[in-house]
Motif scaffolding. Structure first.
Motif, PDB file in Angstrom:
ATOM      1  N   PHE A  85      64.994  30.818  53.206  1.00 21.28           N
ATOM      2  CA  PHE A  85      65.348  29.427  52.857  1.00 21.28           C
ATOM      3  C   PHE A  85      64.091  28.839  52.247  1.00 21.28           C
ATOM      4  CE2 PHE A  85      68.061  30.509  56.468  1.00 21.28           C
ATOM      5  CZ  PHE A  85      69.318  30.221  55.926  1.00 21.28           C
ATOM      6  N   LYS A  86      64.147  28.496  50.966  1.00 23.47           N
ATOM      7  CA  LYS A  86      62.932  28.083  50.265  1.00 23.47           C
ATOM      8  C   LYS A  86      62.911  26.588  49.969  1.00 23.47           C
ATOM      9  CE  LYS A  86      60.091  30.161  49.406  1.00 23.47           C
ATOM     10  NZ  LYS A  86      58.981  30.539  50.333  1.00 23.47           N
ATOM     11  N   PRO A  87      61.842  25.912  50.365  1.00 23.98           N
ATOM     12  CA  PRO A  87      61.703  24.492  50.022  1.00 23.98           C
ATOM     13  C   PRO A  87      61.110  24.378  48.613  1.00 23.98           C
ATOM     14  CG  PRO A  87      59.874  25.198  51.415  1.00 23.98           C
ATOM     15  CD  PRO A  87      60.692  26.417  51.122  1.00 23.98           C
ATOM     16  N   VAL A 112      49.451  35.807  53.583  1.00 22.13           N
ATOM     17  CA  VAL A 112      49.174  36.101  52.174  1.00 22.13           C
ATOM     18  C   VAL A 112      50.449  36.555  51.473  1.00 22.13           C
ATOM     19  CG1 VAL A 112      47.734  37.460  50.609  1.00 22.13           C
ATOM     20  CG2 VAL A 112      46.891  36.931  52.858  1.00 22.13           C
ATOM     21  N   GLU A 113      50.620  36.082  50.228  1.00 25.14           N
ATOM     22  CA  GLU A 113      51.791  36.496  49.456  1.00 25.14           C
ATOM     23  C   GLU A 113      51.479  37.759  48.643  1.00 25.14           C
ATOM     24  OE1 GLU A 113      54.273  32.367  49.297  1.00 25.14           O
ATOM     25  OE2 GLU A 113      52.956  32.739  47.592  1.00 25.14           O
ATOM     26  N   VAL A 114      52.362  38.756  48.808  1.00 21.68           N
ATOM     27  CA  VAL A 114      52.219  40.052  48.134  1.00 21.68           C
ATOM     28  C   VAL A 114      53.592  40.443  47.596  1.00 21.68           C
ATOM     29  CG1 VAL A 114      51.390  42.433  48.368  1.00 21.68           C
ATOM     30  CG2 VAL A 114      50.593  40.709  49.988  1.00 21.68           C
ATOM     31  N   LEU A 124      55.498  40.713  58.738  1.00 20.83           N
ATOM     32  CA  LEU A 124      56.062  40.629  57.390  1.00 20.83           C
ATOM     33  C   LEU A 124      56.486  39.182  57.149  1.00 20.83           C
ATOM     34  CD1 LEU A 124      57.070  42.183  54.849  1.00 20.83           C
ATOM     35  CD2 LEU A 124      59.255  42.497  56.055  1.00 20.83           C
ATOM     36  N   ARG A 125      55.949  38.579  56.085  1.00 18.38           N
ATOM     37  CA  ARG A 125      56.365  37.215  55.755  1.00 18.38           C
ATOM     38  C   ARG A 125      57.380  37.253  54.609  1.00 18.38           C
ATOM     39  NH1 ARG A 125      54.336  32.654  52.931  1.00 18.38           N
ATOM     40  NH2 ARG A 125      56.386  32.961  52.012  1.00 18.38           N
ATOM     41  N   GLY A 126      58.187  36.217  54.511  1.00 19.24           N
ATOM     42  CA  GLY A 126      59.133  36.137  53.407  1.00 19.24           C
ATOM     43  C   GLY A 126      60.097  34.992  53.677  1.00 19.24           C
TER      44      GLY A 126
END
Ligand code: PEP
Ligand code: MN
Length: 337
Positions: free
Chosen positions: A130-132, A297-299, A125-127
């Motif tokens: 902390f977002k750049p 992949v982003e979902v 699971l990706r996510g």
């Protein structure tokens, strides 16, 4: 300096070579393959004659490694690296899918996506917690709360967690919640961060920098491996070129080039690689056909309302369709997905 031991070389013979390398000022990294043990000596290679090692008992051959990266080089592990995390293998026959939203947004969102991607065969699971983000005013992620939500959702569905670390102060937190530490494109040459993740024993997903050459990507991986953390997964996520139709230019050729130069597994990221959800199917197929060991992949349950990267994000039905297409390509190249 690379010393390849003979098949069946004894521990004593191996130790004698290690001691000699150490006494000459080398740092020694050991790779134990099915057939041969390989000793990678990082140090004053110019002064050395490989023949000095080749005459030692148990040594098959010795070479100077002339490439700027040593431990990352395919010579170090000709058979390739398979990274095992629980029962998931990255770099083996199975093409591993890592899927999920760009950012963790809520319990409902991550739970819904974890259930969907697990049912479609994803292993990770990706996510981002902390977002750049390019703008300081854009959503920056939920931080620790996001990691907690993702860990719980992943555990409920038998998934591993990959999430981005932006700064070394976040390391203890990421080590608590994630199975794979993601180093993002913008941090690929944050050498202090690379050294920090090289000191821990947790797999790292290293994304190619926005303007990085393949050699720079491999040298970034060398920073991590030289600290003793050998579990590095590379990621082709597109580079910036003069093209404006796509957000980035996904360099599919980097996949076979990396496979040739390095033993490390590499995954393809068609989401960041293109920036457009209508291009994810063909680029996912292309990455797998080119030899990628996995896909990132982003979902999202509702991509048009995603907090970040919605345009390059698949909805659940599209993700299921992508997986079906990827499975056909994987089987055509002798793998599963
Ligand atoms: C991501 O994976 O969401 C991300 C920010 O990727 P990159 O570092 O490749 O831009
Ligand atoms: Mn993203």
């Amino acid at each position: 300096m690379l010393v390849v031991m003979q098949q069946g070389a004894t521990d004593e013979q191996i130790q004698r070579v290690i001691d000699r390398l150490v006494s000459l000022g080398f740092t020694v990294h050991r790779s134990t393959g099915v057939m041969h043990t390989v000793l990678g000596g990082v140090g004053p290679v110019e002064d050395m004659d490989p023949a000095d090692f080749e005459v030692m008992d148990g040594v098959k051959e010795c070479h100077r490694i002339v490439s700027p990266y040593k431990l990352v080089s395919r010579h170090f592990r000709p058979q390739g690296t398979v990274i095992k995390i629980g029962d998931v293998e990255i770099g083996g026959d199975h093409v591993v899918t890592m899927a999920g939203p760009c950012s963790v947004e809520s319990r409902e969102q991550i739970e819904c996506i974890a259930a969907i991607v697990a049912a479609q065969g994803a292993k990770v699971l990706r996510g981002g917690a902390f977002k750049p983000r390019s703008s300081p005013y854009s959503f920056q992620g939920l931080g620790e709360e996001g990691l907690k939500l993702m860990r719980a959702a992943a555990d409920r569905h038998g998934l591993l967690v990959v999430s981005e670390i932006m700064d070394h102060t976040q390391l203890p937190m990421l080590l608590t919640y994630a199975d794979i530490l993601q180093i993002g494109a913008r941090n690929m040459q944050n050498f202090n961060l690379l050294r920090e993740v090289g000191r821990v024993r947790k797999p790292v997903l290293l994304k190619r920098g926005i303007s990085a050459t393949i050699e720079e990507l491999l040298l970034a991986a060398e920073y991590i491996m030289s600290g003793g953390n050998y579990d590095v997964i590379l990621c082709e996520r597109g580079i910036r070129t003069f093209e404006t139709y796509t957000r980035n230019t996904m360099d599919v050729s980097a996949i076979p080039v990396v496979k040739k130069l390095s033993h490390l597994p590499i995954v393809g990221d068609p989401s960041h690689g293109t920036g457009r959800r209508d291009l994810i199917f063909p680029m996912a197929r292309a990455a797998v056909a080119a030899g990628a060991d996995g896909l990132l992949v982003e979902v999202h349950p509702d991509p048009d309302h995603a907090a970040s990267d919605g345009a390059q994000t698949l909805n659940p039905a599209q993700y299921a369709e992508m997986m079906q297409q990827v499975r056909s390509i994987a089987s055509a190249v002798g793998r599963s997905a």
